[in-house]
Design a protein around this motif. Structure first.
Motif, PDB file in Angstrom:
ATOM      1  N   UNK A 144      38.514  91.588  70.023  1.00 20.68           N
ATOM      2  CA  UNK A 144      37.556  92.461  68.762  1.00 20.68           C
ATOM      3  C   UNK A 144      36.640  93.261  69.166  1.00 20.68           C
ATOM      4  N   UNK A 145      36.374  93.310  70.656  1.00 20.12           N
ATOM      5  CA  UNK A 145      35.531  94.866  71.427  1.00 20.12           C
ATOM      6  C   UNK A 145      36.589  96.067  71.157  1.00 20.12           C
ATOM      7  N   UNK A 146      37.593  95.943  70.989  1.00 14.86           N
ATOM      8  CA  UNK A 146      38.278  96.991  70.952  1.00 14.86           C
ATOM      9  C   UNK A 146      38.068  97.364  69.986  1.00 14.86           C
ATOM     10  N   UNK A 147      38.639  96.120  69.255  1.00 16.51           N
ATOM     11  CA  UNK A 147      39.226  96.957  67.301  1.00 16.51           C
ATOM     12  C   UNK A 147      37.815  97.408  66.365  1.00 16.51           C
ATOM     13  N   UNK A 177      37.874 102.767  77.271  1.00 16.15           N
ATOM     14  CA  UNK A 177      37.430 102.588  77.835  1.00 16.15           C
ATOM     15  C   UNK A 177      36.457 101.117  77.775  1.00 16.15           C
ATOM     16  N   UNK A 178      36.054 100.764  76.387  1.00 21.20           N
ATOM     17  CA  UNK A 178      35.734  99.587  76.229  1.00 21.20           C
ATOM     18  C   UNK A 178      36.292  98.805  76.829  1.00 21.20           C
ATOM     19  N   UNK A 238      39.102  93.320  79.148  1.00 19.88           N
ATOM     20  CA  UNK A 238      40.151  92.830  78.089  1.00 19.88           C
ATOM     21  C   UNK A 238      41.515  93.288  79.167  1.00 19.88           C
ATOM     22  N   UNK A 239      42.486  91.851  78.721  1.00 25.43           N
ATOM     23  CA  UNK A 239      43.918  91.617  79.154  1.00 25.43           C
ATOM     24  C   UNK A 239      44.713  92.571  78.679  1.00 25.43           C
ATOM     25  N   UNK A 240      45.620  93.398  79.602  1.00 26.43           N
ATOM     26  CA  UNK A 240      46.592  93.892  78.644  1.00 26.43           C
ATOM     27  C   UNK A 240      47.564  93.484  79.446  1.00 26.43           C
ATOM     28  N   UNK A 273      47.304  88.805  71.763  1.00 24.87           N
ATOM     29  CA  UNK A 273      45.510  89.430  71.963  1.00 24.87           C
ATOM     30  C   UNK A 273      44.442  88.239  71.856  1.00 24.87           C
ATOM     31  N   UNK A 274      44.082  88.335  72.317  1.00 24.86           N
ATOM     32  CA  UNK A 274      42.392  87.484  72.963  1.00 24.86           C
ATOM     33  C   UNK A 274      41.406  87.750  71.978  1.00 24.86           C
ATOM     34  N   UNK A 275      40.377  87.222  71.754  1.00 21.63           N
ATOM     35  CA  UNK A 275      38.892  86.693  71.183  1.00 21.63           C
ATOM     36  C   UNK A 275      38.544  88.280  72.113  1.00 21.63           C
TER      37      UNK A 275
END
Lengths: 407, 370
Positions: free
Chosen positions: A198-201, A245-246, A252-254, A193-195
Motif C-alpha cells: 500500500x505504501x508503494x501505491x 525508492x519508497x 516491500x518484497x519483490x 502483494x502484501x499490505x
C-alpha cells in the motif's frame, strides 16, 4: 400585465434558453399567461405526487400483506452465499452489506481496467481508421460495422463460450511464456502483494500529484519567460522512481509469481476467471469500436490549416501533433468519451448474464434470498447514479480545464 | 474580353496524364510510400492468414446436414445444428402448430417497414395503415382482437418468444417512446420551472442507471406498486420499462434538434398568432426532427440491440431462443454456430437501419448533397 413584468419575464425566458412568448392578456384572468402557467404546473405536480402516493401506498400494503419487513436491517445479517471472486476478504459467513461491497468493488474493477484498455485500443483503432491506405481503411470499417451492429449481450455470450471452450489446464494454450489460456481462465505473471505494498501505491499516487504540480510550474514558467523545459524525465522520476525508492525503504518484497502447472490446475500468477475475462474482452472490444470513431472524428475535425500553420512555424511532425493538433482534438473528443466511459460502467451490469459477481448480480442474489427487492434495487440504482454523476462531474471539470479560453 | 484578370481556367489543374489510369492510382495509394507499402503488406499477410481459416471453418469444412456425430467428425462449423433447430431458434416456445401466425406477423411487419422506408410514400395514409396494422399483428400473435375477442386459438404471452418478440418489443418501444420523448424534450425547454425540473429529473435519473436496473424495477418492484389483485403482464412490464428508458435517450436527441432551431422561427410562429402547440406542431418540430433523423436512427439501433437484455429478467426474445437449444444433450458443444447465426440476424437488421439513416441524411438535406 404591467410593462415591468413583461420585461422581467423576457429576461427569465432568455435565461432558460427559450424565446420569450409575450401574450397580451385579453382581460379575463383565465387568459393570463401567469395564471395558466401556475395552474398547469400545479396540475402536473399534483398528478405526479398523486401517482407516487398511490404507488407507495400500494407498496406499503403489499409488503405488509406479504410480511416482508422493510428497511435496511438485512444488510447486517449473514449472507450465506459464496462469491466466486472478491477483492476483499469474503466468506458465506460475511454480511449482506459486505457482499454488496464485494459486488461494487468487482464492478469498479472491471470498469477501471476496462476504461483504460478501451481508451488504448480505441485510440489505436481510431488512428488506423485515419489511414489513406484503402485496404486498411476497408478492413477497419468492416471491423467497426460488425462490432457496432451486434448486441453487446450476444458478444459477451460469445466470448464466454469461447473461453469455456479452451482446453483443460493440462493442454492449456501458452501463446507467450507466462501467459496461460485454459478453461479455468486467463493467467498472467504478476507480483505477490502484501499490505506493505500500500505504501508503494500511495507513493505512486503522490507521484501523480507531484507530476501535475510540476507540469503546472513548468507551464507557468514558460508563460512568464518563454523557456520550455521538458517534463518527461522528472515525470518518470515521480511516477516510477518515487514508488521504487519508497518500496526499497519500507522493504516491500519483490516476489514475481508466474503460473505453473501443479496437478490438474495452474497455480501462481494473476488469475482472471473466464467470467471476468469474457466481460472485460467483450466490453472492451465493443466499446473500443465506438471510441475509435470518436477519436477519428476528433482528429479529423482539426482543420488542415492547423497542420499547415504549425508546419509553417517550423515544428516537427511530433511537435505539431503534440502541441497543436492533439490539444484541439481532445477538446472535441472529451465530451463523447465521457458518455462512453459512463456507458462502459453501466454496461458492465450485463455481467449478471455470464455469472460475474458484479453489483447487480450480487444484489440479485441478495433480493432472491431476503425478498428485499425494493431496498436492494434502491441501493444499486443509487450507486450507479452516484458513479455516473461522479464520472460526469470529473469529466466536466477536466473538460473545463482544457476548454477554449476565449478572452 | 482581354486577359486582365485571371479566369477560372487558370486555376483548373491540368488534366491528369494519360498514364494515370485507375489501376496506377490504386497502386500509388497502396504502395505510394514506405509506410503505406508496409501497411499494405501487413494487412495482406493478415488477411491471407485469417480469411482461409474463416472460409474453411464456415464453408469448406462445414457440415450442412446430419446429426451431431457428423459434425464432431468434421473440423468446420456445424450448420446442421442450426438447420435442425431453426424453428426453435426463430420462434422459441411458440406453439408448433400455430407457427404460421408469427411467420405471417413477421412478414407483414417487415413488409410494412420496407414500404415505410420509401420517402415517396410518406403520406398521412401510411400512418393510418400502421394504426390499422398493429391490432392485426397482435391478433396474429395472441389470437384475440385487442386481447378481448378470441378469433384464433389464444396463445398467452408467456409462450411468445423468439424473433417476433424482439421485433414487437422494438416496434412498440420506439413508436410509443417517441411521443413521450417529444413531450419530455419540450418539457425540458419549458419556461415553467416545475415541468422543467420534473423533465430534467426524469431524463437524468433514467440516463444515470443501466437499462437492466430499470428492467429489474419493472419485473420485481412494479407489481408491488399496484393494488392487490391487479396484475400487469410480465412482457408488458418489460415493454413499459423499455419505453420509459428509450424515451429519456430519445428526448435528449430531440432536445438537440430543438436547440438547433433559430430563435427567429419561434418568434415568427408567435407573430403569426399560433398557440404554443400549433407553433410546435407546424413550425418547430418538423424542422427539429428532420435535423436529428440520423442520431434518432442510431438510438433506434441501440434499442433494437438492447431488447436482448430482457432475457436477464426471464423473458424469451430472439437471443434467448437461439441459446435454448445449446442445452440439448444431443447437440452439446456448438455455441459458436448459434451465436454466429444470431449475430448475422441482428447484424442484418442493424446494418440495414444504419445504411438507411445515411440514405435519409442525404435525402433530407439536399443543400448538403455533393
Amino acid at each position: 400585465m404591467s410593462q415591468i413584468d413583461t420585461q422581467r419575464d423576457a429576461a427569465t425566458y432568455a435565461a432558460a434558453g427559450a424565446p420569450p412568448r409575450v401574450v397580451k392578456s385579453s382581460g379575463a384572468w383565465w387568459n393570463d399567461q401567469h395564471v395558466r402557467s401556475l395552474l398547469y404546473q400545479a396540475l402536473v405536480l399534483l398528478g405526479v405526487i398523486g401517482v407516487a402516493a398511490w404507488f407507495i401506498g400500494n407498496a406499503i400494503d403489499n409488503l405488509a400483506r406479504a410480511k416482508i419487513a422493510s428497511g435496511f436491517g438485512f444488510l447486517d445479517r449473514e449472507a450465506g452465499f459464496g462469491i466466486s471472486e472478491s477483492l476483499i476478504e469474503y466468506s458465506p459467513a460475511s454480511t449482506y452489506g459486505r457482499a454488496l461491497v464485494v459486488g461494487l468493488l468487482n464492478t469498479i474493477k472491471v470498469a477501471v481496467i476496462g476504461c483504460i484498455l478501451t481508451t488504448i485500443l480505441g485510440t489505436f483503432l481510431g488512428i488506423l481508421r485515419l489511414t489513406t491506405n484503402p485496404l486498411l481503411a476497408k478492413v477497419m470499417s468492416a471491423y467497426i460495422e460488425i462490432i457496432r451492429n451486434i448486441p453487446l449481450l450476444l458478444q459477451l455470450f460469445f466470448w464466454y463460450a469461447v473461453l469455456l471452450q479452451l482446453p483443460v489446464p493440462r493442454q492449456a494454450i501458452i501463446p507467450i511464456e507466462g501467459i496461460v489460456l485454459s478453461n479455468r481462465g486467463i493467467m498472467v505473471p504478476g507480483l505477490v502483494l502484501h499490505d506493505v505494498h500500500w505504501f508503494v501505491a500511495a507513493a505512486f499516487l503522490a507521484g501523480i500529484v507531484a507530476t501535475v504540480i510540476y507540469a503546472r510550474h513548468v507551464r507557468r514558467r514558460q508563460e512568464a519567460t518563454g523557456e520550455r523545459t521538458s517534463i518527461v524525465l522528472p515525470a518518470l522520476g515521480f511516477l516510477f522512481g518515487l514508488p521504487l525508492v519508497v518500496g526499497f525503504l519500507v522493504g516491500a518484497p519483490f516476489e514475481p509469481t508466474v503460473p505453473e502447472l501443479k496437478g490438474f490446475n495452474f497455480s501462481g500468477g494473476i488469475v482472471m476467471s473466464p467470467e471476468f475475462a469474457a466481460l472485460l474482452i467483450g466490453l472492451t472490444v465493443y466499446t473500443a469500436a465506438f471510441v475509435a470513431e470518436i477519436v477519428r472524428a476528433g482528429i479529423q475535425a482539426v482543420g488542415k490549416g492547423q497542420w499547415e500553420a504549425s508546419s509553417a512555424l517550423g515544428l516537427r511532425r511530433g511537435q505539431m501533433l503534440r502541441l497543436v493538433v492533439l490539444p484541439q482534438a481532445l477538446r472535441i473528443i472529451i465530451p463523447p468519451m465521457t458518455s462512453t466511459y459512463l456507458s462502459y460502467t453501466k454496461n458492465s451490469s450485463l455481467a449478471i448474464a455470464i455469472g460475474y459477481p458484479d453489483l447487480v448480480s450480487v444484489s440479485n442474489t441478495t433480493m432472491n434470498q431476503t425478498g428485499q427487492a425494493v431496498e436492494a434495487i434502491a441501493i444499486f440504482m443509487s450507486i450507479y447514479l452516484g458513479l455516473s454523476l461522479l464520472i460526469s462531474a470529473f469529466m466536466n471539470w477536466y473538460n473545463n480545464q482544457i476548454a477554449l479560453k476565449e478572452r | 474580353m482581354t486577359q486582365l484578370a485571371a479566369t477560372a481556367k487558370d486555376f483548373v489543374e491540368p488534366p491528369p496524364s494519360q498514364k494515370d489510369t485507375p489501376l496506377l492510382r490504386l497502386w500509388r495509394t497502396l504502395f505510394g510510400s514506405t509506410l503505406n507499402s508496409a501497411i499494405t503488406v501487413m494487412v495482406i499477410l493478415a488477411l491471407v492468414w485469417l480469411v482461409p481459416k474463416i472460409v474453411n471453418w464456415a464453408i469448406l469444412d462445414a457440415t450442412w446436414t446430419g446429426v451431431a456425430a457428423d459434425c464432431r467428425k468434421a473440423s468446420g462449423a456445424c450448420w446442421a445444428f442450426i438447420a435442425e433447430k431453426a424453428r426453435v431458434m426463430v420462434f422459441g416456445v411458440y406453439p408448433g402448430e400455430e407457427l404460421w401466425r408469427p411467420t405471417l406477423m413477421m412478414l407483414l411487419f417487415i413488409g410494412m417497414v420496407g414500404v415505410s422506408m420509401f420517402k415517396r410514400l410518406w403520406r398521412r395514409e401510411l400512418i393510418w395503415a400502421w394504426i390499422a396494422l398493429v391490432p392485426v399483428l397482435l391478433l396474429l400473435m395472441d389470437g384475440r382482437i385487442l386481447f378481448l375477442i378470441p378469433v384464433l386459438p389464444v396463445v398467452p404471452t408467456n409462450r411468445w418468444s423468439g424473433l417476433p418478440v424482439t421485433l414487437l418489443l422494438s416496434l412498440f418501444g420506439l413508436v410509443l417512446a417517441f411521443p413521450l420523448a417529444i413531450l419530455v424534450a419540450l418539457g425540458r425547454r419549458s419556461t415553467m420551472p416545475v415541468i422543467r425540473v420534473l423533465s430534467v429529473c426524469y431524463i437524468e435519473l433514467i440516463r444515470g442507471v443501466p437499462l437492466i436496473t430499470v428492467l429489474f424495477m419493472a419485473s420485481l418492484i412494479f407489481p408491488l406498486f399496484l393494488p392487490a389483485g391487479m396484475t400487469v403482464d410480465k412482457l408488458l412490464r418489460a415493454q413499459i420499462a423499455i419505453i420509459l428508458f428509450a424515451a429519456a435517450y430519445l428526448a435528449e436527441v430531440v432536445r438537440a434538434g430543438l436547440q438547433g432551431i433559430p430563435r427567429g422561427q419561434y418568434e415568427a410562429a408567435d407573430s403569426l398568432g399560433l398557440t404554443y402547440w400549433q407553433s410546435m406542431r407546424l413550425i418547430i418540430l418538423p424542422q427539429a426532427l428532420k435535423m436529428v433523423i440520423p442520431p434518432l436512427v442510431n438510438t433506434f439501433i441501440g434499442f433494437f440491440k438492447d431488447t436482448t437484455l430482457i432475457i436477464i429478467v426471464g423473458l424469451f426474445d430472439f437471443l434467448f431462443s437461439v441459446r435454448a437449444p445449446l442445452a440439448d444433450p444431443n447437440w452439446l458443444g456448438f455455441p459458436t454456430e448459434a451465436y454466429v447465426f444470431a449475430a448475422a440476424v441482428y447484424f442484418c437488421f442493424c446494418f440495414i437501419m444504419s445504411k438507411y439513416s445515411q440514405y435519409l441524411e442525404r435525402e433530407l438535406s439536399p443543400e448538403r448533397r455533393r
